[in-house]
Design a protein around this motif. Sequence first.
Motif, PDB file in Angstrom:
ATOM      1  N   GLY A   1      76.376  67.944  15.291  1.00 33.73           N
ATOM      2  CA  GLY A   1      75.270  67.644  14.402  1.00 33.73           C
ATOM      3  C   GLY A   1      73.938  67.654  15.123  1.00 33.73           C
ATOM      4  O   GLY A   1      73.860  67.697  16.355  1.00 33.73           O
ATOM      5  N   LEU A   2      72.915  67.604  14.349  1.00 40.04           N
ATOM      6  CA  LEU A   2      71.547  67.643  14.831  1.00 40.04           C
ATOM      7  C   LEU A   2      71.266  66.468  15.775  1.00 40.04           C
ATOM      8  O   LEU A   2      71.480  65.307  15.417  1.00 40.04           O
ATOM      9  CB  LEU A   2      70.605  67.584  13.623  1.00 40.04           C
ATOM     10  CG  LEU A   2      69.154  67.937  13.834  1.00 40.04           C
ATOM     11  CD1 LEU A   2      69.007  69.392  14.259  1.00 40.04           C
ATOM     12  CD2 LEU A   2      68.374  67.676  12.551  1.00 40.04           C
ATOM     13  N   GLY A   3      70.869  66.766  17.008  1.00 44.58           N
ATOM     14  CA  GLY A   3      70.518  65.735  17.975  1.00 44.58           C
ATOM     15  C   GLY A   3      71.693  64.999  18.596  1.00 44.58           C
ATOM     16  O   GLY A   3      71.506  64.084  19.389  1.00 44.58           O
ATOM     17  N   ALA A   4      72.919  65.381  18.265  1.00 47.49           N
ATOM     18  CA  ALA A   4      74.103  64.701  18.790  1.00 47.49           C
ATOM     19  C   ALA A   4      74.335  65.076  20.255  1.00 47.49           C
ATOM     20  O   ALA A   4      73.947  66.145  20.707  1.00 47.49           O
ATOM     21  CB  ALA A   4      75.334  65.076  17.962  1.00 47.49           C
ATOM     22  N   SER A   5      74.980  64.166  20.991  1.00 46.28           N
ATOM     23  CA  SER A   5      75.298  64.401  22.401  1.00 46.28           C
ATOM     24  C   SER A   5      76.795  64.496  22.591  1.00 46.28           C
ATOM     25  O   SER A   5      77.563  63.861  21.870  1.00 46.28           O
ATOM     26  CB  SER A   5      74.763  63.253  23.261  1.00 46.28           C
ATOM     27  OG  SER A   5      73.366  63.205  23.179  1.00 46.28           O
ATOM     28  N   GLY A   6      77.199  65.272  23.585  1.00 42.81           N
ATOM     29  CA  GLY A   6      78.609  65.422  23.908  1.00 42.81           C
ATOM     30  C   GLY A   6      78.812  65.517  25.400  1.00 42.81           C
ATOM     31  O   GLY A   6      77.852  65.673  26.170  1.00 42.81           O
ATOM     32  N   TYR A   7      80.080  65.419  25.801  1.00 43.76           N
ATOM     33  CA  TYR A   7      80.437  65.489  27.215  1.00 43.76           C
ATOM     34  C   TYR A   7      81.787  66.188  27.322  1.00 43.76           C
ATOM     35  O   TYR A   7      82.809  65.645  26.900  1.00 43.76           O
ATOM     36  CB  TYR A   7      80.511  64.079  27.802  1.00 43.76           C
ATOM     37  CG  TYR A   7      80.934  64.012  29.242  1.00 43.76           C
ATOM     38  CD1 TYR A   7      80.177  64.629  30.241  1.00 43.76           C
ATOM     39  CD2 TYR A   7      82.083  63.329  29.622  1.00 43.76           C
ATOM     40  CE1 TYR A   7      80.555  64.562  31.574  1.00 43.76           C
ATOM     41  CE2 TYR A   7      82.469  63.250  30.948  1.00 43.76           C
ATOM     42  CZ  TYR A   7      81.703  63.876  31.915  1.00 43.76           C
ATOM     43  OH  TYR A   7      82.080  63.812  33.238  1.00 43.76           O
ATOM     44  N   LEU A   8      81.787  67.422  27.852  1.00 39.99           N
ATOM     45  CA  LEU A   8      83.007  68.218  27.977  1.00 39.99           C
ATOM     46  C   LEU A   8      83.010  68.955  29.311  1.00 39.99           C
ATOM     47  O   LEU A   8      82.001  69.561  29.683  1.00 39.99           O
ATOM     48  CB  LEU A   8      83.107  69.253  26.847  1.00 39.99           C
ATOM     49  CG  LEU A   8      83.232  68.721  25.432  1.00 39.99           C
ATOM     50  CD1 LEU A   8      83.039  69.844  24.421  1.00 39.99           C
ATOM     51  CD2 LEU A   8      84.585  68.063  25.233  1.00 39.99           C
TER      52      LEU A   8
END
Length: 182
Positions: free
Chosen positions: A75-82
Amino acid sequence: HLSAYSLIIEPNTPFYAKGVSPQTDEEARQCYDYLLEQARAHGYERYEVSAFSKPGFASKHNLTYWTNKEYYGVGLGASGYLNGRRYTNTKKLNDYLKDHYLGSEEILTPLQKEEEYLYLHLRLSEGFSLNEFQEKFGVNFPIKYQESLQKMENTGLFNLTDDRFYLTDEGLMKLDYFFTHL
């Protein structure tokens, strides 16, 4: 479940405008100690520096971060870590709608991954498994950090068992101090 954080008085906020003074470190510590005592008296366990829950009700969402697990940012502005890559999606709706999702990213070095693992896991009451640390980073934690641990041995800030390393109640309160001296 209960999450507890100190209120920070920031400029351009109503409290700041009204001249509300922030707590001193001593006042904040007294409040936190009282909270910890009352939470435990009412059957809550502290599982992370600022998180308490009844047994079996720890936040799975929060534990994803504190145990350094991977997560998707959708989503818009969401953060992730992969895969050792931290990213934030764009905050620009037009870009996002045109399939230009990425706003920023950071690829962590092996040392950054190890430091982040330690810092995040040391926030947890249970700390971390020495075997898991060895498997992830290929080093024996007590041997790698032997000199630092010996210097802090009599501080009462940590416990080292056959397979776990964790901070004591006092150690959790002095997490930043501990981590910078590790």
